[in-house]
Design a protein around this motif. Structure first.
Motif, PDB file in Angstrom:
ATOM      1  N   ARG A   1       0.833  -1.208   0.000  1.00 48.90           N
ATOM      2  CA  ARG A   1       0.000   0.000   0.000  1.00 48.90           C
ATOM      3  C   ARG A   1       0.863   1.252   0.000  1.00 48.90           C
ATOM      4  N   GLY A   2       1.929   1.225   0.807  1.00 44.55           N
ATOM      5  CA  GLY A   2       2.826   2.383   0.891  1.00 44.55           C
ATOM      6  C   GLY A   2       3.498   2.684  -0.445  1.00 44.55           C
TER       7      GLY A   2
ATOM      8  N   ALA B   1       2.351   1.810  -3.458  1.00 44.98           N
ATOM      9  CA  ALA B   1       1.313   2.281  -4.390  1.00 44.98           C
ATOM     10  C   ALA B   1       1.021   3.763  -4.153  1.00 44.98           C
ATOM     11  N   ARG B   2       0.889   4.141  -2.881  1.00 41.56           N
ATOM     12  CA  ARG B   2       0.636   5.545  -2.533  1.00 41.56           C
ATOM     13  C   ARG B   2       1.772   6.446  -3.011  1.00 41.56           C
ATOM     14  N   ALA B   3       2.996   6.027  -2.726  1.00 43.36           N
ATOM     15  CA  ALA B   3       4.165   6.853  -3.065  1.00 43.36           C
ATOM     16  C   ALA B   3       4.284   7.066  -4.571  1.00 43.36           C
ATOM     17  N   LEU B   4       3.862   6.068  -5.362  1.00 47.90           N
ATOM     18  CA  LEU B   4       4.036   6.163  -6.816  1.00 47.90           C
ATOM     19  C   LEU B   4       2.738   6.508  -7.541  1.00 47.90           C
ATOM     20  N   GLY B   5       1.638   6.685  -6.785  1.00 48.37           N
ATOM     21  CA  GLY B   5       0.351   7.005  -7.417  1.00 48.37           C
ATOM     22  C   GLY B   5      -0.183   5.848  -8.250  1.00 48.37           C
ATOM     23  N   LEU B   6       0.076   4.611  -7.794  1.00 46.78           N
ATOM     24  CA  LEU B   6      -0.383   3.430  -8.526  1.00 46.78           C
ATOM     25  C   LEU B   6      -1.611   2.835  -7.856  1.00 46.78           C
ATOM     26  N   ARG B   7      -2.305   1.955  -8.572  1.00 49.53           N
ATOM     27  CA  ARG B   7      -3.400   1.198  -7.974  1.00 49.53           C
ATOM     28  C   ARG B   7      -2.787   0.085  -7.106  1.00 49.53           C
ATOM     29  N   TYR B   8      -3.637  -0.541  -6.277  1.00 49.17           N
ATOM     30  CA  TYR B   8      -3.164  -1.577  -5.360  1.00 49.17           C
ATOM     31  C   TYR B   8      -4.163  -2.734  -5.365  1.00 49.17           C
ATOM     32  N   LEU B   9      -3.658  -3.960  -5.569  1.00 51.17           N
ATOM     33  CA  LEU B   9      -4.548  -5.130  -5.553  1.00 51.17           C
ATOM     34  C   LEU B   9      -4.078  -6.141  -4.511  1.00 51.17           C
ATOM     35  N   ASP B  10      -4.983  -6.447  -3.570  1.00 55.62           N
ATOM     36  CA  ASP B  10      -4.708  -7.425  -2.515  1.00 55.62           C
ATOM     37  C   ASP B  10      -5.359  -8.752  -2.918  1.00 55.62           C
ATOM     38  N   THR B  11      -4.568  -9.647  -3.525  1.00 54.19           N
ATOM     39  CA  THR B  11      -5.154 -10.900  -4.021  1.00 54.19           C
ATOM     40  C   THR B  11      -5.526 -11.850  -2.879  1.00 54.19           C
ATOM     41  N   GLY B  12      -4.838 -11.716  -1.726  1.00 52.41           N
ATOM     42  CA  GLY B  12      -5.193 -12.542  -0.563  1.00 52.41           C
ATOM     43  C   GLY B  12      -6.630 -12.270  -0.133  1.00 52.41           C
ATOM     44  N   ALA B  13      -7.064 -11.000  -0.253  1.00 53.94           N
ATOM     45  CA  ALA B  13      -8.442 -10.636   0.116  1.00 53.94           C
ATOM     46  C   ALA B  13      -9.440 -11.388  -0.771  1.00 53.94           C
ATOM     47  N   MET B  14      -9.060 -11.648  -2.022  1.00 55.22           N
ATOM     48  CA  MET B  14      -9.965 -12.357  -2.932  1.00 55.22           C
ATOM     49  C   MET B  14     -10.107 -13.830  -2.511  1.00 55.22           C
ATOM     50  N   TYR B  15      -8.979 -14.466  -2.131  1.00 48.18           N
ATOM     51  CA  TYR B  15      -9.066 -15.855  -1.646  1.00 48.18           C
ATOM     52  C   TYR B  15      -9.848 -15.914  -0.327  1.00 48.18           C
TER      53      TYR B  15
ATOM     54  N   PRO C   1      -5.288   2.372  -2.833  1.00 49.93           N
ATOM     55  CA  PRO C   1      -4.504   1.999  -1.644  1.00 49.93           C
ATOM     56  C   PRO C   1      -4.977   2.701  -0.369  1.00 49.93           C
ATOM     57  N   ASP C   2      -5.707   3.813  -0.521  1.00 50.77           N
ATOM     58  CA  ASP C   2      -6.219   4.512   0.663  1.00 50.77           C
ATOM     59  C   ASP C   2      -7.587   4.007   1.090  1.00 50.77           C
ATOM     60  N   ALA C   3      -8.250   3.235   0.240  1.00 48.16           N
ATOM     61  CA  ALA C   3      -9.594   2.749   0.582  1.00 48.16           C
ATOM     62  C   ALA C   3      -9.802   1.341   0.043  1.00 48.16           C
ATOM     63  N   PRO C   4      -8.978   0.369   0.521  1.00 43.24           N
ATOM     64  CA  PRO C   4      -9.171  -0.996   0.037  1.00 43.24           C
ATOM     65  C   PRO C   4     -10.487  -1.557   0.583  1.00 43.24           C
ATOM     66  N   GLY C   5     -11.116  -2.437  -0.129  1.00 42.27           N
ATOM     67  CA  GLY C   5     -12.370  -3.040   0.335  1.00 42.27           C
ATOM     68  C   GLY C   5     -12.813  -4.071  -0.677  1.00 42.27           C
ATOM     69  N   ILE C   6     -13.690  -4.981  -0.227  1.00 40.92           N
ATOM     70  CA  ILE C   6     -14.122  -6.046  -1.136  1.00 40.92           C
ATOM     71  C   ILE C   6     -15.562  -6.432  -0.834  1.00 40.92           C
ATOM     72  N   THR C   7     -16.352  -6.662  -1.890  1.00 45.38           N
ATOM     73  CA  THR C   7     -17.727  -7.142  -1.708  1.00 45.38           C
ATOM     74  C   THR C   7     -17.884  -8.483  -2.428  1.00 45.38           C
ATOM     75  N   VAL C   8     -18.770  -9.314  -1.877  1.00 44.87           N
ATOM     76  CA  VAL C   8     -19.135 -10.576  -2.523  1.00 44.87           C
ATOM     77  C   VAL C   8     -20.643 -10.565  -2.672  1.00 44.87           C
TER      78      VAL C   8
END
Ligand code: DC
Length: 218
Positions: A21-22, A24-38, A73-80
């Motif tokens: 996350r840090g 992604a924030r520093a470089l202005g990139l998107r962030y994907l947490d694949t563990g959250a998907m599993y 990266p500032d507002a990660p979240g997931i819905t199912v």
């Protein structure tokens, strides 16, 4: 020139999430947490009474849940299926069985396809176990984070309540063994990844080392 993909792999407690996350924030990139998907897939299986000890039962239902994951990266979240599961996927109930669900090839095939869709043209930091090896083998920057078992257990314990370092260390050793020995996409370091041992580093030091590697490789 290919757009930037930073693959951040490694076991739990290696400091992947905060560092990813840090960066992604520093470089202005998107962030994907694949563990959250599993984890979300696991939550759905539990919610629907699927027998977690039966890989065929899990495989049968793997196409059903609709996962939507945020990449800010500032507002990660997931819905199912429209339900916000950002908090329930972090419970011990889900954590203790997620390795069984993520070992099922049908689960992995579905989630890897969705992850590749999200990565798309790039400009993203992706954290997981198989990003540099399977999901995005062409990623220009691949980092493999490690830390001593004690350091990993200490970090995990600090994030949770009602547990001890000893319990966490034993639980992590069990999950590592499952994640590293499963047939489908096991946790291994990509041949072209840079290994970064975070045992003696704080978060800022880990982030600046990754930023240095990104600069060097792009
Ligand atoms: O990073 P985490 O603890 O939230 O991941 C939860 C589980 O998901 C972990 O036990 C392994 C699995 N996982 C995986 O198999 N592949 C990934 N790319 C990410 C996570």
């Amino acid at each position: 020139m290919t757009a930037l993909v930073v693959a951040m792999d490694g076991p739990s407690g290696s400091g992947k999430s905060s560092a990813s996350r840090g960066v992604a924030r520093a470089l202005g990139l998107r962030y994907l947490d694949t563990g959250a998907m599993y984890r979300a897939m696991t939550w759905w299986m539990l919610e629907h009474g699927v027998d977690i000890t039966d890989p065929a039962a899990i495989a049968d239902r793997a196409a059903e849940p609709e996962l939507v994951i945020a990449v800010d990266p500032d507002a990660p979240g997931i819905t199912v299926d429209g339900v916000d599961v950002s908090a329930p996927i972090r419970t011990q109930e889900v954590t203790s069985v997620v390795s069984a669900v993520s070992a099922v090839p049908e689960v992995r095939a579905r989630l890897v396809a969705q992850q590749r869709d999200i990565i798309g043209e790039g400009d993203i930091v992706v954290e997981g176990r198989d990003i540099g090896t399977v999901v995005a083998p062409g990623a220009p920057v691949k980092i493999y984070l490690t830390a001593s078992p004690e350091a990993r257990a200490r970090r995990r314990t600090a994030e949770l309540t009602g547990t001890t370092v000893e319990t966490q260390q034993a639980d992590m050793a069990r999950r590592d063994a499952l994640d590293s020995t499963r047939k489908a996409d096991p946790l291994v370091m990509a041949a072209d990844a840079v290994e970064l041992d975070t045992t003696e580093l704080n978060l800022e030091e880990v982030i600046s080392e990754v930023l240095r590697l990104v600069k060097e490789r792009t």
